[in-house]
Motif scaffolding. Structure first.
Motif, PDB file in Angstrom:
ATOM      1  N   ALA A 120     -12.363  20.368 -39.998  1.00 28.12           N
ATOM      2  CA  ALA A 120     -11.381  19.402 -40.493  1.00 28.12           C
ATOM      3  C   ALA A 120     -10.233  20.184 -41.102  1.00 28.12           C
ATOM      4  O   ALA A 120     -10.422  21.272 -41.640  1.00 28.12           O
ATOM      5  N   ARG A 121      -9.022  19.618 -41.022  1.00 24.46           N
ATOM      6  CA  ARG A 121      -7.824  20.295 -41.542  1.00 24.46           C
ATOM      7  C   ARG A 121      -6.968  19.249 -42.237  1.00 24.46           C
ATOM      8  O   ARG A 121      -6.656  18.208 -41.646  1.00 24.46           O
ATOM      9  N   HIS A 122      -6.591  19.496 -43.490  1.00 20.10           N
ATOM     10  CA  HIS A 122      -5.822  18.523 -44.260  1.00 20.10           C
ATOM     11  C   HIS A 122      -4.646  19.202 -44.950  1.00 20.10           C
ATOM     12  O   HIS A 122      -4.712  20.382 -45.305  1.00 20.10           O
ATOM     13  N   ASP A 123      -3.574  18.449 -45.177  1.00 23.71           N
ATOM     14  CA  ASP A 123      -2.440  18.933 -45.944  1.00 23.71           C
ATOM     15  C   ASP A 123      -2.717  18.781 -47.437  1.00 23.71           C
ATOM     16  O   ASP A 123      -3.583  18.020 -47.850  1.00 23.71           O
ATOM     17  N   GLY A 124      -1.947  19.502 -48.244  1.00 25.20           N
ATOM     18  CA  GLY A 124      -2.067  19.380 -49.690  1.00 25.20           C
ATOM     19  C   GLY A 124      -3.186  20.218 -50.270  1.00 25.20           C
ATOM     20  O   GLY A 124      -3.747  21.100 -49.625  1.00 25.20           O
ATOM     21  N   ARG A 125      -3.502  19.915 -51.528  1.00 24.96           N
ATOM     22  CA  ARG A 125      -4.532  20.660 -52.247  1.00 24.96           C
ATOM     23  C   ARG A 125      -5.887  19.990 -52.090  1.00 24.96           C
ATOM     24  O   ARG A 125      -5.970  18.777 -51.901  1.00 24.96           O
ATOM     25  N   VAL A 126      -6.949  20.782 -52.212  1.00 22.27           N
ATOM     26  CA  VAL A 126      -8.295  20.263 -52.029  1.00 22.27           C
ATOM     27  C   VAL A 126      -8.594  19.115 -52.986  1.00 22.27           C
ATOM     28  O   VAL A 126      -9.149  18.089 -52.608  1.00 22.27           O
ATOM     29  N   GLY A 127      -8.222  19.280 -54.255  1.00 21.44           N
ATOM     30  CA  GLY A 127      -8.528  18.257 -55.234  1.00 21.44           C
ATOM     31  C   GLY A 127      -7.757  16.968 -55.046  1.00 21.44           C
ATOM     32  O   GLY A 127      -8.100  15.939 -55.628  1.00 21.44           O
ATOM     33  N   GLN A 128      -6.691  17.005 -54.224  1.00 26.61           N
ATOM     34  CA  GLN A 128      -5.855  15.830 -54.032  1.00 26.61           C
ATOM     35  C   GLN A 128      -6.015  15.213 -52.645  1.00 26.61           C
ATOM     36  O   GLN A 128      -5.544  14.107 -52.410  1.00 26.61           O
ATOM     37  N   GLY A 129      -6.663  15.914 -51.741  1.00 26.22           N
ATOM     38  CA  GLY A 129      -6.804  15.430 -50.380  1.00 26.22           C
ATOM     39  C   GLY A 129      -8.204  14.941 -50.078  1.00 26.22           C
ATOM     40  O   GLY A 129      -9.072  14.895 -50.957  1.00 26.22           O
ATOM     41  N   PRO A 130      -8.459  14.579 -48.819  1.00 23.79           N
ATOM     42  CA  PRO A 130      -9.779  14.096 -48.413  1.00 23.79           C
ATOM     43  C   PRO A 130     -10.852  15.166 -48.602  1.00 23.79           C
ATOM     44  O   PRO A 130     -10.578  16.366 -48.552  1.00 23.79           O
ATOM     45  N   LEU A 131     -12.079  14.718 -48.819  1.00 24.65           N
ATOM     46  CA  LEU A 131     -13.202  15.645 -48.923  1.00 24.65           C
ATOM     47  C   LEU A 131     -13.486  16.266 -47.565  1.00 24.65           C
ATOM     48  O   LEU A 131     -13.275  15.645 -46.519  1.00 24.65           O
TER      49      LEU A 131
END
Length: 208
Positions: A79-90
């Protein structure tokens, strides 16, 4: 020149915080190491650094994108998400570790997708191509605590993950047996409440 700074959240131990009614764990970063992407990417790797289903090499200080069929390939992006870990999807529950990625370009020969001079920060959820998998239930690591994981008391109202088979540095003391919506839904045999996050954020743990 495109520069990709990669920070690894090592999935060896999970930091935990006190939680009313018990001890809870929040997904978090384990340790950090920085690395740089090579200046030139081989053709065919895609326009996104470490996109979904792409692979990385593995090391203590250096991570590069490599073909998944390469003998250097060690982990795949699940999985790949934008933003910071604490603010994005698990990340998916059985993720082994997380790579935090930020990219920027210089003014002369940089390349970015939208021409604004930078590439958004993001994070890649990684799964090793070969076992052992610390993100598996009872594996003793991963960025998330899930049903089947074991923890030990780390002092000051905190617990940390450890391998259920006793192969870690610390012996397991509790095992998360159920995930529910609220503490009240835990079985009567529950001795410890663990914060899991996700759709069922409460873990019910019993002594092992």
């Amino acid at each position: 020149m495109l520069v990709a700074a990669v920070i690894l959240a090592v999935a060896a131990l999970s930091g935990c915080q006190a939680w009313p009614g018990g001890v809870g764990e929040e997904p978090g970063e384990r340790a950090a190491a920085t690395a740089s992407d090579p200046p030139t990417r081989p053709a065919g790797y895609g326009t996104v650094f470490l996109g979904v289903d792409e692979c990385s090499s593995f090391g203590t200080t250096s991570f590069t994108e490599v073909p998944c069929a390469s003998e250097r390939a060690a982990a795949r992006v699940v999985a790949r998400h934008d933003g910071r870990v604490g603010q994005g999807p698990l990340c998916p529950p059985t993720t082994d570790f997380v790579l935090h990625i930020s990219e920027s370009t210089d003014e002369q020969d940089g390349h970015d997708e939208d021409g604004d001079g930078s590439v958004p920060q993001g994070y890649a959820c990684m799964r090793g191509l070969q076992p052992p998998h610390p993100g598996d239930p009872g594996g003793g690591g991963g960025p998330r605590t899930i049903v089947g994981d074991c923890v030990y008391g780390a002092g000051r109202g905190e617990v940390r993950e450890t391998a259920c088979d006793g192969g870690g540095k610390h012996a397991p003391e509790y095992e998360v047996t159920t995930a529910v919506d609220t503490e009240a839904q835990c079985p009567a045999t529950t001795d410890l409440y663990v914060r899991l996050g996700g759709s069922r954020p409460v873990g019910c743990a019993v002594p092992v």
